[in-house]
Design an enzyme around this catalytic site. Structure first.
Site, PDB file in Angstrom:
ATOM      1  N   GLY A 181       0.935  -0.761  -0.338  1.00 14.06           N
ATOM      2  CA  GLY A 181       0.016  -0.066  -0.164  1.00 14.06           C
ATOM      3  C   GLY A 181       0.713   1.151   0.337  1.00 14.06           C
ATOM      4  O   GLY A 181       2.376   1.368   0.957  1.00 14.06           O
ATOM      5  N   ARG A 182       0.397   2.056  -0.210  1.00 10.80           N
ATOM      6  CA  ARG A 182       1.520   3.388  -0.532  1.00 10.80           C
ATOM      7  C   ARG A 182       0.056   4.940  -0.103  1.00 10.80           C
ATOM      8  O   ARG A 182      -1.353   4.693  -0.891  1.00 10.80           O
ATOM      9  CB  ARG A 182       1.960   4.311  -2.077  1.00 10.80           C
ATOM     10  CG  ARG A 182       2.831   4.592  -2.240  1.00 10.80           C
ATOM     11  CD  ARG A 182       3.803   4.799  -3.768  1.00 10.80           C
ATOM     12  NE  ARG A 182       4.523   3.501  -3.085  1.00 10.80           N
ATOM     13  CZ  ARG A 182       5.907   3.846  -2.786  1.00 10.80           C
ATOM     14  NH1 ARG A 182       6.330   5.856  -3.026  1.00 10.80           N
ATOM     15  NH2 ARG A 182       7.035   3.269  -2.438  1.00 10.80           N
ATOM     16  N   GLY A 183       0.701   5.737   0.257  1.00 11.08           N
ATOM     17  CA  GLY A 183      -0.955   6.925   0.313  1.00 11.08           C
ATOM     18  C   GLY A 183       0.701   8.135  -0.225  1.00 11.08           C
ATOM     19  O   GLY A 183       1.203   8.157  -0.415  1.00 11.08           O
ATOM     20  N   GLY A 184       0.509   9.709   0.203  1.00  8.87           N
ATOM     21  CA  GLY A 184       0.538  10.894   0.758  1.00  8.87           C
ATOM     22  C   GLY A 184       1.574  11.147   1.395  1.00  8.87           C
ATOM     23  O   GLY A 184       2.765  11.130   0.449  1.00  8.87           O
ATOM     24  N   MET A 185       2.008  10.106   2.245  1.00  9.24           N
ATOM     25  CA  MET A 185       2.843  10.587   3.510  1.00  9.24           C
ATOM     26  C   MET A 185       3.132   9.047   4.087  1.00  9.24           C
ATOM     27  O   MET A 185       3.673   8.986   5.013  1.00  9.24           O
ATOM     28  CB  MET A 185       2.008  10.872   4.714  1.00  9.24           C
ATOM     29  CG  MET A 185       1.471  13.102   3.592  1.00  9.24           C
ATOM     30  SD  MET A 185       2.334  13.682   3.976  1.00  9.24           S
ATOM     31  CE  MET A 185       3.353  14.323   4.711  1.00  9.24           C
ATOM     32  N   VAL A 196       3.200   1.018   3.109  1.00 11.10           N
ATOM     33  CA  VAL A 196       2.693  -0.153   3.743  1.00 11.10           C
ATOM     34  C   VAL A 196       3.989  -1.206   3.136  1.00 11.10           C
ATOM     35  O   VAL A 196       2.954  -1.689   2.142  1.00 11.10           O
ATOM     36  CB  VAL A 196       1.100  -0.254   4.111  1.00 11.10           C
ATOM     37  CG1 VAL A 196       1.576  -1.689   4.808  1.00 11.10           C
ATOM     38  CG2 VAL A 196       0.511   0.841   4.819  1.00 11.10           C
ATOM     39  N   LYS A 206       4.581  -0.447   8.078  1.00 10.17           N
ATOM     40  CA  LYS A 206       4.069   1.586   7.395  1.00 10.17           C
ATOM     41  C   LYS A 206       5.109   2.274   7.869  1.00 10.17           C
ATOM     42  O   LYS A 206       6.047   2.363   9.376  1.00 10.17           O
ATOM     43  CB  LYS A 206       3.160   1.709   8.932  1.00 10.17           C
ATOM     44  CG  LYS A 206       2.634   3.710   7.845  1.00 10.17           C
ATOM     45  CD  LYS A 206       1.542   3.755   8.248  1.00 10.17           C
ATOM     46  CE  LYS A 206       0.106   4.252   7.741  1.00 10.17           C
ATOM     47  NZ  LYS A 206      -0.860   4.759   7.846  1.00 10.17           N
ATOM     48  N   ASP A 257     -10.799   8.829   9.088  1.00  9.49           N
ATOM     49  CA  ASP A 257     -10.445   8.698   7.719  1.00  9.49           C
ATOM     50  C   ASP A 257     -11.123   7.205   7.768  1.00  9.49           C
ATOM     51  O   ASP A 257     -10.683   6.339   7.143  1.00  9.49           O
ATOM     52  CB  ASP A 257      -9.378   8.225   7.622  1.00  9.49           C
ATOM     53  CG  ASP A 257      -8.955   8.668   5.686  1.00  9.49           C
ATOM     54  OD1 ASP A 257     -10.330   8.918   5.497  1.00  9.49           O
ATOM     55  OD2 ASP A 257      -7.809   7.871   5.402  1.00  9.49           O
TER      56      ASP A 257
END
Length: 343
Positions: free
Chosen positions: A41-45, A48, A63, A158
């Site tokens: 997984g990958r987000g803006g900040m 994972v 993470k 969230d």
């Protein structure tokens, strides 16, 4: 899923060089006693990974937060505090936190690795809405997790399908075991440290509460709203508000009434519309006080039950209280009454 941190070992890349938005090159490396196996997984900040805990020989979700976050003292303090709070919550539907800290300039969290799909992938695979019984089973487990977090003064901030993990259940009566993950460990901190600016908020547009958009203080009723948006989507196949652009969507959350659920999906009872409207009220004071109360009322409406009875039963059975006795059954219709033959 979340995970833990990065200590270089055996020639591993320095954790502090973790790039944002690109492949990190950490796969196959040892990081703080974990061997990184795959990005999941990958987000803006944050990124994972699935990783192997070399000390306890178990798989974890690891993470790694963006390095610039560790350079902010306020963020680091709040991260440490909220990580400890999250780790202290022992609940069957909250992904356990194993470890959290800072190493080589990177903040990290290690959590239980949960195999299976998240709710976003499950909805996409279904091509739309879930069966009401399935949606109800998922919703009550998420609601129980959220209420447990709120009891520890931790607001998720969230709630969305991507943060709801659906694993295989234990038996036919419990075909799914649901975990809530990615609590707002960083979200509140970001708003306090300049990583978000005035007029911005942290959350996902389809599920964000009006008070988050306007920058007002939030409490557990913010999660009630977001959960209602998620449950709406599981039942209708679409979130409650769909607009052509982000600004219109934000406006809709703040000012437009939600569409009746029964109009979005044929066959759902109109009684569910009032429950959903209350959960999606624009002001927190007009919503349900807890997530379990909302879900129980909705399930009772969907099943044609007595409003209020579901809340008592779910709160007792799921949250650890004494279950209330079931409501008196309604009078049967004439055709279902027993027939007595005269002799």
């Amino acid at each position: 899923m979340s995970g833990t941190g990065a200590v270089p070992g055996n020639g591993a890349e320095q954790a502090g060089s973790l790039p944002a938005g690109r492949e990190s090159g950490l796969v196959g490396k040892q990081v703080a006693g974990y061997r990184v196996e795959a990005e999941i997984g990958r987000g803006g900040m944050a990124v994972v990974y699935r990783a192997r805990d070399l000390r306890l020989d178990r798989t974890v979700a690891l993470k790694l937060l963006a390095p610039e976050l560790a350079r902010n003292d306020t963020f680091r303090r709040r991260f440490a505090h909220e990580s400890r709070v999250a780790a202290a919550i022992d609940h069957p539907h909250i992904v356990p936190v194993f470890e959290a800290g800072e190493t080589e300039g990177v903040l990290y969290i290690a959590m239980r690795y949960v195999p299976g799909l998240d709710l976003r992938a499950l909805l996409d695979r279904q091509g739309g809405a879930l069966a009401p019984a399935v949606a109800g089973r998922i919703a009550v487990q998420v609601a129980s997790a959220l209420d447990a977090a709120h009891a520890h003064d931790l607001v998720h901030r969230d709630v969305k399908p991507g943060n709801i993990l659906v694993a295989e259940g234990t038996d036919r009566d419990h075909p799914e075991h649901v975990y809530l993950t990615d609590f707002g460990l960083t979200k509140k901190s970001l708003s306090l440290t300049g990583f978000t600016t005035v007029g911005q908020f942290v959350g996902t547009l389809d599920y964000v509460a009006p008070e988050q958009i306007s920058g007002k203080p939030v409490d557990g009723r913010c999660d009630v709203y977001s959960l209602a948006c998620v449950v709406f989507e599981t039942l209708a196949g679409v979130p409650p508000f769909r607009r052509d652009d982000d600004m219109a969507l934000l406006w809709a959350h703040q000012y437009d009434p939600p569409p009746p659920l029964s109009e979005e999906r044929a066959g759902l009872p109109a009684a569910a519309d009032a429950v959903m409207a209350k959960a999606l009220a624009k002001t927190p004071e007009e919503r349900y006080g807890t997530c379990l109360e909302f879900v129980a009322e909705l399930r009772a409406a969907l099943e044609g039950g007595v409003p209020g009875a579901g809340a008592r039963a779910v709160a007792g059975g799921t949250a650890g209280g004494t279950p209330s006795p079931p409501p008196e059954p309604p009078e049967p219709p004439e055709w279902a009454r027993p027939v007595f033959l005269e002799r």
